[in-house]
Design a protein around this motif. Structure first.
Motif, short mmCIF file in Angstrom:
data_model
loop_
_atom_site.label_atom_id
_atom_site.label_comp_id
_atom_site.label_asym_id
_atom_site.label_seq_id
_atom_site.Cartn_x
_atom_site.Cartn_y
_atom_site.Cartn_z
N VAL A 14 79.39 75.07 93.49
CA VAL A 14 79.23 74.44 94.81
C VAL A 14 80.58 74.07 95.41
O VAL A 14 80.86 74.36 96.58
CB VAL A 14 78.32 73.20 94.70
N ALA A 15 81.43 73.39 94.65
CA ALA A 15 82.74 73.00 95.18
C ALA A 15 83.56 74.22 95.54
O ALA A 15 84.25 74.24 96.57
CB ALA A 15 83.48 72.13 94.16
N LEU A 16 83.50 75.26 94.71
CA LEU A 16 84.25 76.48 94.99
C LEU A 16 83.74 77.13 96.28
O LEU A 16 84.53 77.68 97.06
CB LEU A 16 84.12 77.46 93.82
N ASP A 17 82.46 77.06 96.53
CA ASP A 17 81.90 77.59 97.76
C ASP A 17 82.42 76.83 98.97
O ASP A 17 82.76 77.44 100.00
CB ASP A 17 80.37 77.53 97.72
N LEU A 18 82.53 75.51 98.86
CA LEU A 18 83.07 74.70 99.96
C LEU A 18 84.53 75.06 100.22
O LEU A 18 84.95 75.18 101.37
CB LEU A 18 82.93 73.22 99.64
N VAL A 19 85.29 75.22 99.15
CA VAL A 19 86.71 75.59 99.30
C VAL A 19 86.84 76.96 99.93
O VAL A 19 87.70 77.18 100.80
CB VAL A 19 87.42 75.53 97.93
N MET A 20 86.00 77.90 99.51
CA MET A 20 86.05 79.24 100.09
C MET A 20 85.77 79.20 101.59
O MET A 20 86.48 79.84 102.38
CB MET A 20 85.04 80.15 99.39
N LYS A 21 84.78 78.44 102.00
CA LYS A 21 84.45 78.36 103.42
C LYS A 21 85.59 77.73 104.22
O LYS A 21 85.92 78.19 105.32
CB LYS A 21 83.16 77.56 103.62
N GLU A 22 86.19 76.69 103.67
CA GLU A 22 87.29 76.05 104.40
C GLU A 22 88.51 76.96 104.47
O GLU A 22 89.21 77.00 105.49
CB GLU A 22 87.65 74.71 103.72
N ALA A 23 88.75 77.72 103.40
CA ALA A 23 89.85 78.68 103.44
C ALA A 23 89.57 79.77 104.47
O ALA A 23 90.48 80.20 105.20
CB ALA A 23 90.05 79.30 102.06
N LEU A 24 88.33 80.22 104.57
CA LEU A 24 87.95 81.22 105.58
C LEU A 24 88.09 80.67 106.98
O LEU A 24 88.40 81.40 107.92
CB LEU A 24 86.50 81.68 105.34
#
Length: 443
Positions: free
Chosen positions: A302-312
């Motif tokens: 879940v946290a990795l998904d949030l980081v991926m979205k913010e990086a995108l």
């Protein structure tokens, strides 16, 4: 197919400016300055005219304008002629360069290669390639992250898509992809030896020569890689020709490894400079208790998904989308003449403070269920585009990014030199000018 509405007489004329003598806005266009600035939005608003590379353009800025272009309800903003002007000679007849019934037909066939069953099948060879690639990284010390992760994603793309290792061809293919992509922003748009346009054409030829001889074996075999899936994909009586397969493979290989490279690079930078988020992501991966992630475990990160979205959001891999008006039309009440090119700016959609609080701050929590800042506008977050041309490989890309970061964070702690800020070159697809120096700490 083009659909037009009755002519309106109340449309406003486009605001804009002439730019520099002779070259107009061409230099700002090819350098990326137009992409990563809100100056044009502040001066002219969400829709304005400009001239660049010898063509008349409309600049679409902000979620209202960009959303209307990409959803394309009236089917007048064509993708093929738009992108064809910039990348047509290098990625001709890739899915992004098709429109209407032909696009629908090709996408429907290609979708067979991106079903959940297929994606799950791609994960095992993907994990294996990631493990092998990371084994070649240093145990500790300084690493130029961007070229290293770009080689990894190229290995993943070729091994997963083609069921084969590039081996001695790796550097040649990587150069071919880079040259083809960067040719899109060539200032001199005809083949002068040594310049971008000529290098892009040579890159296209290199890729064709690599792929074409391998089609017969893929058609005869029963491999589970994406190349084989495209060779065997069929919907009713429709299937791909050899030429279709080469065109789609070149485009997909480029899109898969370039966009994943950019996202992994920006994630590594933001995790290195925000160790609390790095620890959260690592803890999730460690909790899975496995060196490689399983398909059913992807949603647990879940946290990795949030980081991926913010990086995108912060470093959108494709910062602008190109269309061309096939008929006289309108955009937010402004008249857009037939034949006008339209530059829809995704960077601005993700960075304008009217829609994103403190937009330059890295804050993955803005995508969490209790905040969902991306829902402030239905077109506020579009890292994969929108409409019928929305990225067909978005789930594949997300799977690759999570699988790579899962292994990377279980192996290393990442940091950067004190005071370091990543300098980005936006002249084609965003990349760090210095390769992103990351310090690896072996766990």
């Amino acid at each position: 197919m083009t659909t037009t509405r009755p002519a309106r007489t109340d449309l406003r004329e486009l605001p804009g400016d002439a730019g520099l003598p002779l070259i107009h806005q061409s230099w700002d266009f090819v350098s990326g300055r137009l992409t990563t600035s809100r100056a044009r939005f502040d001066k002219h608003g969400p829709v304005s005219s400009m001239r660049a590379l010898g063509k008349n353009w409309v600049s679409a800025l902000g979620p209202d304008a960009v959303g209307e272009v990409l959803t394309n309800r009236n089917r007048v903003f064509d993708s093929g002629p738009g992108w064809g002007f910039l990348i047509g000679p290098f990625f001709r007849r890739g899915l992004m360069l098709l429109d209407g019934a032909e696009h629908h037909s090709h996408r429907r066939i290609m979708q067979e290669a991106f079903t959940a069953r297929r994606l799950a099948g791609y994960l095992e060879p993907m994990n294996r390639t990631i493990t092998e690639s990371l084994a070649g990284w240093p145990e500790a010390g300084m690493l130029a992250f961007y070229p290293s992760i770009k080689q990894l994603t190229l290995d993943v793309a070729t091994n997963t898509f083609m069921g084969a290792k590039t081996g001695v061809d790796a550097d040649r293919l990587n150069t071919a992809f880079v040259d083809a992509v960067r040719a899109a922003n060539a200032f001199v748009r005809f083949p002068v030896p040594g310049l971008r346009w000529s290098r892009g054409l040579h890159g296209r030829t290199t890729l064709e020569q690599y792929l074409t001889p391998r089609i017969a074996a893929k058609r005869a075999g029963d491999g589970t890689d994406l190349f084989g899936a495209l060779c065997h994909a069929q919907v009713e009586d429709e299937s791909f020709t050899d030429a279709d397969i080469v065109n789609h493979m070149i485009f997909l290989l480029m899109a898969a490894h370039d966009t994943s490279t950019i996202t992994l690079t920006s994630m590594a930078y933001y995790l290195a400079t925000n160790p609390e988020w790095q620890d959260r992501c690592r803890d999730e991966s460690l909790a899975l208790g496995t060196d490689t992630v399983a398909y059913d475990d992807l949603d647990k990160l879940v946290a990795l998904d949030l980081v991926m979205k913010e990086a995108l959001r912060l470093v959108v891999p494709v910062p602008g989308v190109i269309r061309r008006a096939s008929a006289d039309t309108e955009l937010l009440g402004y008249h857009v003449p037939a034949g006008t090119f339209v530059a829809a700016n995704l960077w601005g959609v993700h960075h304008f403070e009217e829609w994103w609080p403190d937009p330059e701050r890295f804050d993955p929590g803005r995508f969490a269920d209790d905040r969902r800042e991306d829902k402030v506008h239905r077109h506020a977050f579009m890292p994969f585009g929108n409409g019928v041309h929305k990225c067909i490989g978005m789930y594949f890309g997300g799977m690759e990014i999570k699988a790579t970061m899962h292994q990377l964070l279980r192996r290393y702690r990442l940091s950067v030199p004190d005071g370091y800020e990543m300098p980005l070159d936006w002249s084609s697809l965003p990349r760090p000018r210095d390769g992103l120096p990351v310090i690896l700490h072996r766990l």
